[in-house]
Design a protein around this motif. Structure first.
Motif, mmCIF file in Angstrom:
data_model
loop_
_atom_site.group_PDB
_atom_site.id
_atom_site.type_symbol
_atom_site.label_atom_id
_atom_site.label_comp_id
_atom_site.label_asym_id
_atom_site.label_seq_id
_atom_site.Cartn_x
_atom_site.Cartn_y
_atom_site.Cartn_z
ATOM 1 N N ARG A 54 -7.573 -39.642 5.989
ATOM 2 C CA ARG A 54 -8.382 -40.748 5.484
ATOM 3 C C ARG A 54 -7.436 -41.802 4.929
ATOM 4 O O ARG A 54 -6.398 -41.493 4.363
ATOM 5 N N ASP A 100 -13.156 -45.208 6.984
ATOM 6 C CA ASP A 100 -12.027 -44.951 6.079
ATOM 7 C C ASP A 100 -10.771 -44.476 6.822
ATOM 8 O O ASP A 100 -9.919 -43.813 6.268
ATOM 9 N N GLN A 101 -10.669 -44.846 8.106
ATOM 10 C CA GLN A 101 -9.459 -44.433 8.839
ATOM 11 C C GLN A 101 -8.589 -45.616 9.277
ATOM 12 O O GLN A 101 -7.592 -45.428 9.973
ATOM 13 N N THR A 141 -4.359 -45.543 9.372
ATOM 14 C CA THR A 141 -3.905 -44.137 9.387
ATOM 15 C C THR A 141 -3.279 -43.819 10.743
ATOM 16 O O THR A 141 -3.705 -44.324 11.769
ATOM 17 N N LYS A 165 -11.418 -48.471 2.486
ATOM 18 C CA LYS A 165 -12.757 -48.033 2.828
ATOM 19 C C LYS A 165 -13.588 -49.288 3.072
ATOM 20 O O LYS A 165 -13.812 -50.077 2.168
#
Lengths: 395, 80
Positions: free
Chosen positions: A61, A120-121, A124, A65
């Motif tokens: 995560r 929320d990625q 990443t 966000k």
């Protein structure tokens, strides 16, 4: 897969299977004016700091966000959203395939589950074959072209970021593989392999997927731009200089799992076709082609060519290609040992799970040099710069 | 399938559309001897599968990093 195929806009198909699960898995190359000798003494510190700055691993995560509206904006505007919100600069956009945004993306064609996974990625790295590498230029093969990219000398440090659209893209692919399996029955298309699920290019099922795929592509462009920003900030902390002072500009950014509606010369006539690049990189004349090696092996920057327009719908290879399955590699290699082997070669590595090092072991891949010799020999892209890893982060 | 592939040049190979049933167009492979020698038959079959799809334009091109499995580049199926 490592293939390119083009389909007629009227009678052809669009295939989610031929785009793959990691929509716009791609590569960004960032240059620096640092030398390997300057970076090596701080490599462990740098790798650790990057590992903290960039969430890695399978279900990682991110620090961001997004609200539903923000996510929709990312899906429509791609890197434009990033720059507006303090991630990267305009110049990064100009050095990205399609200027970091495919026109015509439609967030309403992306399922709520895909959006939920994407919220929320952003920023990443993910896992699998994805990586962030510090590399040293080992050979400047085409000085004129590489000079135009700001790459001038041996031992110059480069950064390569290889990742994709994370859970959002995976979910888009999953959703549309299912809908296109139904489309195959509905439109009575004969396919030799279920994995090649597709829909007529001009059908609703075909166009809905295309609009959703563009959204996932834009998400992935933005994902890599957000990480570019964090990479720059981390270098600033470690080397106590601004990223501009370190000349950390994007050299270029490309996709290698994507479908494009492009004009190509077919039978002497110019025609717009759906080009499916599955494990393939765009190779347009004098545009950089970035080839991510595998952990511990060389990566390349190539120059796109006119010959590629004639031979391969403006495409070249994307990497080394696996010679062994992930499962086979895990049985054969042990992550801890691979880490030691890399260190012996002067490569500092970090991974969330040692198993990732085993399944991505360099021996599990074809020889990248022979792959590059092949595309160079065929003329579909020409060698410009060769780079070797000196620091690796794996998911 | 591999035995049906014909060499066109040092770096290009041809799999004519008659190589199997239902292929609509030729397939081509970009590879030098080392890469071609190591190429799996399954990967070549998969290339011919693509050549069977409607509206496909000649040729379908296999690149030297081709390997069997559509979904093995990128994240894993089971755990994205």
């Amino acid at each position: 897969m490592g293939a390119v195929s083009a389909f007629d806009a009227e009678n052809g198909i669009i295939s989610s299977g031929l785009c793959g699960f990691d929509i716009n898995c791609g590569v960004n190359a960032i240059r620096t004016n640092l030398t390997a000798a300057e970076v090596r003494p701080k490599m462990r510190q740098l790798v650790d700091a990057l590992f903290r700055a960039i969430p890695c691993g399978v279900g990682a995560r991110g620090k961001l966000k997004l609200t539903p509206d923000q996510l929709d904006e990312v899906l429509v505007k791609g890197m434009g959203w990033g720059v507006k919100n303090g991630y990267g600069v305009k110049e990064d956009i100009a050095r990205t395939e399609d200027n970091g945004c495919m026109e015509g993306a439609d967030p309403s064609k992306v399922s709520s589950l895909a959006k939920q996974r994407g919220r929320d990625q952003l920023g990443t790295l993910g896992a699998g074959n994805h990586f962030l590498e510090m590399q040293r230029v080992s050979d400047v093969i085409d000085p004129k072209f590489s000079g135009s990219l700001g790459i001038n000398r041996k031992d110059q440090v480069m950064i390569m970021l290889h990742c994709g659209s994370r859970g959002l893209g995976h979910q888009v692919a999953t959703d549309y593989l299912k809908s296109q399996e139904e489309a195959v029955r509905k439109y009575k298309i004969w396919i030799p392999d279920r994995q090649l699920a597709c829909a007529p290019a001009n059908s609703k099922e075909g166009q809905d997927f295309f609009a959703a795929m563009k959204a996932a592509t834009n998400y992935s462009f933005t994902n890599r731009l957000v990480m570019t920003q964090w990479i720059r900030e981390t270098f600033e902390q470690v080397f106590a200089r601004t990223w501009q002072e370190m000349d950390m500009h994007t050299v270029y950014a490309i996709c290698h799992n994507v479908i494009k509606f492009e004009e190509h010369k077919i039978g002497g006539e110019k025609k717009k076709v759906y080009v499916h690049r599955k494990g393939a990189t765009r190779s347009f004349p004098d545009i950089p082609v970035l080839i991510a090696g595998t952990m511990g092996t060389a990566s390349y920057i190539l120059r796109g060519t006119e010959a590629a327009m004639e031979k391969s719908f403006g495409s070249s290879c994307h990497g080394a290609g696996r010679a062994m399955s992930r499962e086979g590699a895990i049985r054969k290699f042990w992550g801890g040992r691979i880490k030691e082997e890399l260190l012996k070669k002067g490569i500092e590595s970090r991974a969330t799970n040692p198993q990732v090092l085993a399944e991505e072991a360099p021996h599990a891949y074809k020889d990248v040099e022979e792959v590059i010799n092949s595309v160079h020999g065929a003329g579909i892209s020409l060698k410009a710069v060769r780079m070797e890893p000196i620091g690796v982060l794996k998911g | 399938m591999k035995e049906k592939v014909k060499r066109i040049s040092d770096f290009e190979w041809l799999l004519p559309k008659g190589s199997r049933d239902k292929m609509r167009v030729d397939a081509k492979i970009i590879a030098n001897d080392a890469v071609f020698g190591a190429l799996e038959d399954d990967a070549i079959t998969q290339l011919t599968n693509v050549a069977c799809l409607p509206g496909v334009i000649e040729p379908v091109v296999g690149l030297p990093d081709m390997h069997w499995g559509l979904h093995s580049t990128g994240i894993r199926l089971s755990a994205p």
